[in-house]
Design a protein around this motif. Structure first.
Motif, mmCIF file in Angstrom:
data_model
loop_
_atom_site.group_PDB
_atom_site.id
_atom_site.type_symbol
_atom_site.label_atom_id
_atom_site.label_comp_id
_atom_site.label_asym_id
_atom_site.label_seq_id
_atom_site.Cartn_x
_atom_site.Cartn_y
_atom_site.Cartn_z
ATOM 1 N N VAL A 1 0.993 -1.296 -0.095
ATOM 2 C CA VAL A 1 -0.139 0.170 0.024
ATOM 3 C C VAL A 1 0.978 1.149 -0.051
ATOM 4 O O VAL A 1 1.788 1.315 0.743
ATOM 5 N N LEU A 2 0.873 2.207 -1.083
ATOM 6 C CA LEU A 2 1.487 3.203 -0.965
ATOM 7 C C LEU A 2 0.544 4.543 -0.412
ATOM 8 O O LEU A 2 -0.440 4.927 -1.292
ATOM 9 N N VAL A 3 0.823 5.120 0.310
ATOM 10 C CA VAL A 3 0.121 6.238 1.133
ATOM 11 C C VAL A 3 0.786 7.843 0.878
ATOM 12 O O VAL A 3 1.981 7.679 0.997
ATOM 13 N N PHE A 4 0.015 8.532 0.298
ATOM 14 C CA PHE A 4 0.535 9.708 0.005
ATOM 15 C C PHE A 4 0.139 10.836 1.018
ATOM 16 O O PHE A 4 -1.108 10.871 1.232
ATOM 17 N N ALA A 5 0.873 11.771 1.506
ATOM 18 C CA ALA A 5 0.499 12.854 2.227
ATOM 19 C C ALA A 5 1.614 14.071 1.701
ATOM 20 O O ALA A 5 2.444 13.745 1.105
ATOM 21 N N SER B 1 3.138 16.699 3.767
ATOM 22 C CA SER B 1 4.184 17.008 4.646
ATOM 23 C C SER B 1 5.032 16.084 5.205
ATOM 24 O O SER B 1 4.712 14.715 5.559
ATOM 25 N N VAL B 2 6.424 16.176 5.342
ATOM 26 C CA VAL B 2 7.034 15.277 6.392
ATOM 27 C C VAL B 2 6.706 15.063 7.643
ATOM 28 O O VAL B 2 6.739 13.741 7.926
ATOM 29 N N GLN B 3 6.170 16.062 8.253
ATOM 30 C CA GLN B 3 5.540 15.761 9.667
ATOM 31 C C GLN B 3 4.325 14.670 9.576
ATOM 32 O O GLN B 3 4.558 13.969 10.487
ATOM 33 N N LEU B 4 3.614 14.907 8.545
ATOM 34 C CA LEU B 4 2.438 14.039 8.644
ATOM 35 C C LEU B 4 2.772 12.588 7.997
ATOM 36 O O LEU B 4 2.243 11.736 8.642
ATOM 37 N N VAL B 5 3.557 12.528 7.248
ATOM 38 C CA VAL B 5 4.183 11.266 6.842
ATOM 39 C C VAL B 5 4.435 10.548 7.976
ATOM 40 O O VAL B 5 4.100 9.417 8.331
ATOM 41 N N GLU B 6 5.511 11.137 8.724
ATOM 42 C CA GLU B 6 5.957 10.431 9.956
ATOM 43 C C GLU B 6 4.821 10.007 10.906
ATOM 44 O O GLU B 6 5.089 9.152 11.630
ATOM 45 N N ALA B 7 4.074 10.888 11.224
ATOM 46 C CA ALA B 7 2.873 10.622 11.989
ATOM 47 C C ALA B 7 2.145 9.617 11.851
ATOM 48 O O ALA B 7 1.629 8.675 12.707
ATOM 49 N N ILE B 8 1.650 9.511 10.381
ATOM 50 C CA ILE B 8 0.895 8.241 9.811
ATOM 51 C C ILE B 8 1.753 7.195 10.227
ATOM 52 O O ILE B 8 1.146 5.901 10.606
ATOM 53 N N ALA C 1 3.141 -2.953 9.493
ATOM 54 C CA ALA C 1 4.574 -2.795 8.961
ATOM 55 C C ALA C 1 4.402 -1.481 8.210
ATOM 56 O O ALA C 1 3.985 -1.612 6.987
ATOM 57 N N ALA C 2 5.196 -0.280 8.522
ATOM 58 C CA ALA C 2 5.236 0.959 7.714
ATOM 59 C C ALA C 2 6.479 1.546 7.741
ATOM 60 O O ALA C 2 7.053 1.729 8.985
ATOM 61 N N ARG C 3 6.665 2.220 6.821
ATOM 62 C CA ARG C 3 8.241 3.148 6.712
ATOM 63 C C ARG C 3 7.580 4.398 6.127
ATOM 64 O O ARG C 3 6.909 4.395 5.165
ATOM 65 N N ALA C 4 8.400 5.280 6.182
ATOM 66 C CA ALA C 4 8.188 6.547 5.757
ATOM 67 C C ALA C 4 9.358 6.727 4.616
ATOM 68 O O ALA C 4 10.645 6.422 4.638
ATOM 69 N N ILE C 5 9.369 7.559 3.511
ATOM 70 C CA ILE C 5 10.106 7.735 2.489
ATOM 71 C C ILE C 5 9.906 9.522 1.990
ATOM 72 O O ILE C 5 8.704 9.872 1.826
ATOM 73 N N HIS C 6 10.753 10.328 2.439
ATOM 74 C CA HIS C 6 10.755 11.921 2.160
ATOM 75 C C HIS C 6 12.011 12.230 2.370
ATOM 76 O O HIS C 6 12.997 11.598 2.147
ATOM 77 N N SER C 7 12.331 13.571 1.898
ATOM 78 C CA SER C 7 13.601 14.159 1.623
ATOM 79 C C SER C 7 14.488 14.410 2.976
ATOM 80 O O SER C 7 15.592 14.732 2.937
ATOM 81 N N LYS C 8 13.933 14.101 4.192
ATOM 82 C CA LYS C 8 14.625 14.263 5.425
ATOM 83 C C LYS C 8 15.377 12.889 5.567
ATOM 84 O O LYS C 8 16.271 12.889 6.747
ATOM 85 N N ARG D 1 4.781 -3.751 4.163
ATOM 86 C CA ARG D 1 3.341 -3.700 3.712
ATOM 87 C C ARG D 1 2.995 -2.208 3.366
ATOM 88 O O ARG D 1 2.193 -2.042 2.346
ATOM 89 N N VAL D 2 3.232 -1.244 4.007
ATOM 90 C CA VAL D 2 3.061 0.266 3.659
ATOM 91 C C VAL D 2 4.225 1.116 3.649
ATOM 92 O O VAL D 2 4.981 1.052 4.522
ATOM 93 N N LEU D 3 4.120 1.934 2.578
ATOM 94 C CA LEU D 3 5.039 2.875 2.358
ATOM 95 C C LEU D 3 4.256 4.363 2.242
ATOM 96 O O LEU D 3 3.365 4.438 1.638
ATOM 97 N N VAL D 4 4.614 5.092 3.137
ATOM 98 C CA VAL D 4 4.019 6.677 3.249
ATOM 99 C C VAL D 4 4.782 7.549 2.725
ATOM 100 O O VAL D 4 6.238 7.446 3.032
#
Length: 377
Positions: A247-251, A253-260, A270-277, A296-299
């Motif tokens: 499941v690819l989830v889009f948000a 901002s970086v802050q919201l991605v981390e919160a999710i 099982a989830a991980r974040a992928i963003h510029s930071k 399972r999930v990439l945000v």
């Protein structure tokens, strides 16, 4: 038309066969012969059209005349907007370079990681793939020189300009030899891009691959009206209730991605974040595990969207809507590829409803909208 009719060497044809490439895409069919003939090229084609191979293959062919020579400066410069794309392009060069009789050294340089190892690795590089900011840092440190550049590639030029790299790109262009081959690829042709085009290209071969109107037909779209404070629990309900994998989830901002991600993990998803930071190593590992099905999930944020290219991605979820209809289409376009049906789900608050109506009008499709308040989670 087979690859064998495009002028590629037997070694590259064998490598294409090994990689299960059976026939060229439209952008490859038009661009490969033009680049082999040292023509300037302007290619307008969407992400996923095969454009990377359309310049990698002919440039590797042309590189054979100076491959193996211990050169002091790179001969080919490929400018890209993101670290993920830099790594992807480097890997494509390296994959096909292995098949050639003479080795061609490719290096990707980008920010977010230490500059010293990149400076040390520059010796003997033939093809340099770079993000504009890091390249300028290397130039300022006198670690790299552009006097030997024979071919310039601007890949995803529209994204580069949208991310605010116009001044950096203009500065780099001013440091390049006047006599060179220029290749410019973009998903769109904007006013800013017309400026770069006029500045860079000389009598280019123009290739425009029209985006098919039916490109969204394999994507089943659905939207739920959900109050902002209920989006987190509702997302977790969807993933668990439908036993969703990959499941690819889009948000936004970086802050919201981390919160999710934190909430998903606390609920044993099982989830991980992928963003510029995130560090480059972290981003690469997360993307690799997600592609292989281990995660399972990439945000992700929108900035990362172009680095996520998976043929059989089953689910995309918009935790919130992007700012533009184009970004919405680009997000959900990560699924419904390679003739495999995909699911695109949007969680919409009442405040976003009007914006979603605009998105539907722009893409010419009506999306079923369900009141999420009626669903017990």
């Amino acid at each position: 038309m087979p690859f064998s009719s495009l002028g590629l060497s037997a070694a590259l044809l064998n490598a294409l066969a090994d990689q299960n490439f059976t026939s060229p895409t439209p952008i490859q069919e038009a661009a490969i012969p033009a680049i082999l003939n040292k023509k300037d090229v302007l290619g307008i084609a969407k992400t996923g059209s095969g454009k990377t191979a359309s310049y990698v293959l002919p440039l590797l062919m042309n590189a054979q005349r100076w491959a193996g020579i211990k050169n002091r400066h790179a001969n080919v410069l490929v400018l890209v907007p993101t670290r993920e794309l830099a790594e992807q392009v480097k890997e494509v060069f390296r994959t096909f370079s292995k098949a050639l009789p003479n080795p061609v050294k490719t290096l990707a340089v980008y920010g977010g990681v230490s500059i010293n190892p990149q400076m040390m690795a520059l010796q003997g590089v033939h093809i340099l793939v770079a993000t504009p900011g890091r390249l300028l840092e290397l130039l300022d440190a006198n670690a790299v020189h552009l006097s030997g550049i024979e071919t310039l590639v601007l890949d995803e030029a529209d994204k580069m300009l949208n991310l605010g790299f116009k001044e950096e790109v203009d500065k780099i262009l001013g440091l390049l030899p006047v006599q060179r081959q220029n290749i410019l690829f973009s998903a769109t042709l904007s006013k800013d891009l017309e400026h770069i085009q006029q500045l860079v290209l000389q009598a280019p071969v123009v290739i425009k691959i029209e985006e098919e109107e039916t490109s969204l037909d394999l994507i089943n779209q659905l939207a739920y009206i959900v109050a902002p404070e209920r989006k987190g629990p509702f997302l977790r309900y969807l993933i668990k209730h439908h036993n969703m994998k990959q499941v690819l989830v889009f948000a936004s901002s970086v802050q919201l991605v981390e919160a999710i991600v934190n909430k998903l993990r606390k609920n044993n998803i099982a989830a991980r974040a992928i963003h510029s930071k995130k560090s480059q190593g972290n981003r690469t590992d997360s993307l690799t595990d997600f592609k292989s099905g281990k995660l399972r999930v990439l945000v992700a944020t929108d900035l990362m969207a172009r680095g996520i290219d998976i043929n059989f991605l089953p689910y995309v979820i918009n935790y919130e809507l992007p700012r533009s209809p184009k970004d919405y289409i680009h997000r959900i376009g990560r699924t419904g590829r390679a003739e495999a049906v995909g699911e695109a789900i949007s969680l919409i608050s009442l405040d976003e409803l009007h914006h979603f109506e605009v998105i539907q009008k722009k893409m010419g499709k009506q999306v079923s909208i369900i009141d999420g308040a009626t669903i017990i989670i």
